[in-house]
Design an enzyme around this catalytic site. Sequence first.
Site, mmCIF file in Angstrom:
data_model
loop_
_atom_site.group_PDB
_atom_site.id
_atom_site.type_symbol
_atom_site.label_atom_id
_atom_site.label_comp_id
_atom_site.label_asym_id
_atom_site.label_seq_id
_atom_site.Cartn_x
_atom_site.Cartn_y
_atom_site.Cartn_z
ATOM 1 N N GLY A 112 8.157 2.665 -0.620
ATOM 2 C CA GLY A 112 7.228 1.586 -0.931
ATOM 3 C C GLY A 112 7.354 1.206 -2.393
ATOM 4 O O GLY A 112 7.831 1.998 -3.209
ATOM 5 N N LEU B 85 -2.486 -10.049 -11.024
ATOM 6 C CA LEU B 85 -3.641 -10.739 -10.446
ATOM 7 C C LEU B 85 -3.114 -11.904 -9.614
ATOM 8 O O LEU B 85 -2.065 -12.477 -9.946
ATOM 9 C CB LEU B 85 -4.554 -11.260 -11.557
ATOM 10 C CG LEU B 85 -5.196 -10.187 -12.445
ATOM 11 C CD1 LEU B 85 -6.020 -10.832 -13.553
ATOM 12 C CD2 LEU B 85 -6.065 -9.235 -11.611
ATOM 13 N N LEU B 86 -3.843 -12.275 -8.574
ATOM 14 C CA LEU B 86 -3.321 -13.313 -7.675
ATOM 15 C C LEU B 86 -3.045 -14.613 -8.431
ATOM 16 O O LEU B 86 -2.088 -15.329 -8.140
ATOM 17 C CB LEU B 86 -4.297 -13.565 -6.511
ATOM 18 C CG LEU B 86 -3.780 -14.549 -5.459
ATOM 19 C CD1 LEU B 86 -2.497 -14.054 -4.790
ATOM 20 C CD2 LEU B 86 -4.842 -14.827 -4.402
ATOM 21 N N LYS C 52 -0.160 -2.845 2.710
ATOM 22 C CA LYS C 52 -0.654 -1.547 3.179
ATOM 23 C C LYS C 52 -1.721 -1.706 4.269
ATOM 24 O O LYS C 52 -1.867 -0.855 5.148
ATOM 25 C CB LYS C 52 -1.189 -0.734 1.999
ATOM 26 C CG LYS C 52 -0.089 -0.350 0.986
ATOM 27 C CD LYS C 52 0.976 0.526 1.632
ATOM 28 C CE LYS C 52 1.964 1.075 0.631
ATOM 29 N NZ LYS C 52 2.988 1.959 1.211
ATOM 30 N N TYR D 296 0.223 -5.767 -2.572
ATOM 31 C CA TYR D 296 0.304 -4.369 -2.104
ATOM 32 C C TYR D 296 -0.772 -4.107 -1.042
ATOM 33 O O TYR D 296 -0.507 -3.496 0.008
ATOM 34 C CB TYR D 296 0.126 -3.467 -3.312
ATOM 35 C CG TYR D 296 0.328 -1.993 -3.079
ATOM 36 C CD1 TYR D 296 1.599 -1.456 -2.906
ATOM 37 C CD2 TYR D 296 -0.769 -1.118 -3.071
ATOM 38 C CE1 TYR D 296 1.772 -0.084 -2.738
ATOM 39 C CE2 TYR D 296 -0.607 0.247 -2.902
ATOM 40 C CZ TYR D 296 0.668 0.758 -2.732
ATOM 41 O OH TYR D 296 0.840 2.113 -2.553
ATOM 42 N N ASN E 61 -1.768 -14.987 -11.165
ATOM 43 C CA ASN E 61 -0.462 -14.915 -11.855
ATOM 44 C C ASN E 61 0.660 -14.460 -10.921
ATOM 45 O O ASN E 61 1.757 -14.159 -11.383
ATOM 46 C CB ASN E 61 -0.536 -13.913 -13.019
ATOM 47 C CG ASN E 61 -1.651 -14.253 -13.985
ATOM 48 O OD1 ASN E 61 -1.915 -15.432 -14.203
ATOM 49 N ND2 ASN E 61 -2.300 -13.249 -14.544
ATOM 50 N N ASN F 146 -7.692 -3.260 -4.190
ATOM 51 C CA ASN F 146 -7.531 -2.807 -5.572
ATOM 52 C C ASN F 146 -7.152 -3.998 -6.443
ATOM 53 O O ASN F 146 -6.259 -4.765 -6.078
ATOM 54 C CB ASN F 146 -6.436 -1.728 -5.648
ATOM 55 C CG ASN F 146 -6.539 -0.908 -6.900
ATOM 56 O OD1 ASN F 146 -7.544 -0.949 -7.602
ATOM 57 N ND2 ASN F 146 -5.489 -0.168 -7.198
HETATM 58 P P1 NAD Z 1 7.823 6.309 -5.970
HETATM 59 O O1 NAD Z 1 8.038 4.970 -6.593
HETATM 60 O O2 NAD Z 1 7.815 7.508 -6.846
HETATM 61 O O3 NAD Z 1 8.926 6.545 -4.806
HETATM 62 C C1 NAD Z 1 9.247 5.566 -3.871
HETATM 63 C C2 NAD Z 1 10.673 5.789 -3.392
HETATM 64 O O4 NAD Z 1 10.980 4.745 -2.459
HETATM 65 C C3 NAD Z 1 11.698 5.701 -4.529
HETATM 66 O O5 NAD Z 1 12.587 6.787 -4.479
HETATM 67 C C4 NAD Z 1 12.401 4.387 -4.247
HETATM 68 O O6 NAD Z 1 13.760 4.369 -4.687
HETATM 69 C C5 NAD Z 1 12.287 4.280 -2.737
HETATM 70 N N1 NAD Z 1 12.463 2.901 -2.283
HETATM 71 C C6 NAD Z 1 11.890 1.787 -2.806
HETATM 72 N N2 NAD Z 1 12.361 0.698 -2.167
HETATM 73 C C7 NAD Z 1 13.230 1.132 -1.217
HETATM 74 C C8 NAD Z 1 14.037 0.470 -0.260
HETATM 75 N N3 NAD Z 1 14.055 -0.859 -0.158
HETATM 76 N N4 NAD Z 1 14.818 1.217 0.555
HETATM 77 C C9 NAD Z 1 14.825 2.565 0.450
HETATM 78 N N5 NAD Z 1 14.081 3.250 -0.452
HETATM 79 C C10 NAD Z 1 13.295 2.536 -1.285
HETATM 80 O O7 NAD Z 1 6.466 6.180 -5.160
HETATM 81 P P2 NAD Z 1 5.455 7.312 -4.628
HETATM 82 O O8 NAD Z 1 4.314 7.376 -5.569
HETATM 83 O O9 NAD Z 1 6.176 8.557 -4.288
HETATM 84 O O10 NAD Z 1 4.928 6.594 -3.307
HETATM 85 C C11 NAD Z 1 5.464 6.843 -2.010
HETATM 86 C C12 NAD Z 1 4.657 6.044 -0.992
HETATM 87 O O11 NAD Z 1 3.275 6.374 -1.104
HETATM 88 C C13 NAD Z 1 4.737 4.538 -1.203
HETATM 89 O O12 NAD Z 1 4.739 3.878 0.051
HETATM 90 C C14 NAD Z 1 3.460 4.225 -1.959
HETATM 91 O O13 NAD Z 1 3.063 2.884 -1.780
HETATM 92 C C15 NAD Z 1 2.500 5.201 -1.306
HETATM 93 N N6 NAD Z 1 1.311 5.538 -2.103
HETATM 94 C C16 NAD Z 1 1.395 6.185 -3.289
HETATM 95 C C17 NAD Z 1 0.239 6.519 -3.989
HETATM 96 C C18 NAD Z 1 0.256 7.251 -5.315
HETATM 97 O O14 NAD Z 1 -0.819 7.512 -5.857
HETATM 98 N N7 NAD Z 1 1.409 7.640 -5.855
HETATM 99 C C19 NAD Z 1 -1.009 6.144 -3.468
HETATM 100 C C20 NAD Z 1 -1.055 5.478 -2.256
HETATM 101 C C21 NAD Z 1 0.109 5.187 -1.569
#
Ligand code: NAD
Length: 446
Positions: A289, A295-296, A356, A352, A298, A346
């Site tokens: 992800g 902000l919307l 989600k 996002y 922008n 958020n």
């Molecule tokens: P991160 O950015 O550390 O890791 C995301 C990984 O996804 C990276 O290794 C990136 O290279 C890979 N990626 C991105 N685009 C890609 C694509 N097109 N194809 C293949 N791989 C791709 O993020 P994270 O914090 O580990 O988050 C992981 C998931 O959890 C995400 O879906 C994020 O939205 C969700 N999330 C995270 C949090 C948080 O607090 N960190 C909170 C809620 C949800």
Amino acid sequence: MTDKYTQLVNSGIGRDVAKRLGLPQPAILRRYHPGDPLITGPVLVNGDSVGADDLATTLLGWGLDVRRNALPKEKLGAIIVVLDAVQHPEDLGKPVLSVGTSLRDLAPNGRVITVSRTPRTAPTPASSAARQGIDGFLRSLAKELRNGATANGILLGEELATTSPSALGAVRFFLSGRSAYVDGQFLTVSSPAGKLPSSMDKPLAGKVAVVTGAARGIGAAIAATLHRDGATVVAVDIPAAGDHLAAVANGIHGTALQLDISRSDAGQRIIEHAVERHGKLDIVVHNAGITRDRLLANMDPGRWQSVINVNIAAQLKINEALLASDHFKDSPRIISVSSTSGIAGNRGQTNYGASKGGVIGMVRATAPLMEPFGGTINAVAPGFIETEMTARMPMAVREAARRLNSLKQGGKPQDVAEAIAFLASDSAGGVSGEVLRVCGQQLVGA
Ligand code: NAD
């Protein structure tokens, strides 16, 4: 990515100072390690229904120290309140007040678990009121607990026994350190499918799992956790993350697949890799992800579209390929990572949040399509998790986000991974189309 404040207030002098100044006192959470007991201390099973008796008998069979009545001054590991037979809000008083009298004896990192029925199918307004009342009760109670203790609920479908496989699977999950950062949440068990694994420490033995976005952060933790639980893991990430990806895959004796999940042939590539290298495909975790916050007012089309593409459109397309494949028909599992931003919203994250929220809609509508071949699909919605992404937040915003939940701390990638590993296991076979939040019961928003 370390929460120094939590470490400080758990040291002798730090604890005293925090107490005197009335500062938040996050506890060191009990997290699961293989070989750990499910729970330490007696488990009080409260309730006078047949379902309560049956559940108590099953827990005794697991070797737990089960009580039907609390003994004076005895520290309890957990309190399970079985409310499966309530018909009216007036039925709630006796059992919940009796829980109240035992709360002082709940050990640090203890558990309160309610077992009740889903309000969705309640036969009368009074039973619907009682069942929905349990929701408000449990979420309020979770906010009153201290010292790392959590309160979560299991909602059973109309005809399901308290001892149906996934009800027991959920009881195990909520009792154990695997659910350390899940608080104030409900998990609905809607079917009698599923079975408890023969090995509690290797519930995914023999399974082949694909994890997207596995090169770092939460994805790397999911890959490690599924491997720890016995699965063979295919780690997927973009080619630019190739070195990190190879390190993750090698570290868990899995294989790496460099792939941008938004490519139109991504689903096919995933299936081909899993089947050619490992002979089959059982579990797909959509974790990859991205965020492109603005902000919307922008927001530009590029930012909006890239987030929608990666976070939801790619998953929909991959799922189409999975559903059409003969290699994904043996009780398969899909687990998708949503976010509390997709539930409560958020600021700065309209794109996002849409993606989600989209994950939740996708999961709900895909569940019936998986059912004919014993498959399930669920979402996990993390709150504030300590990763590179959140370490980059401005300090004041990060500190506020960390503390504004019932456990007063951020979660760890492992916490999200544990929930996913549970939903991927046979013991969650009766749970589908659901969203489980791993957010320490975030206090802001829904
Ligand atoms: P991160 O950015 O550390 O890791 C995301 C990984 O996804 C990276 O290794 C990136 O290279 C890979 N990626 C991105 N685009 C890609 C694509 N097109 N194809 C293949 N791989 C791709 O993020 P994270 O914090 O580990 O988050 C992981 C998931 O959890 C995400 O879906 C994020 O939205 C969700 N999330 C995270 C949090 C948080 O607090 N960190 C909170 C809620 C949800």
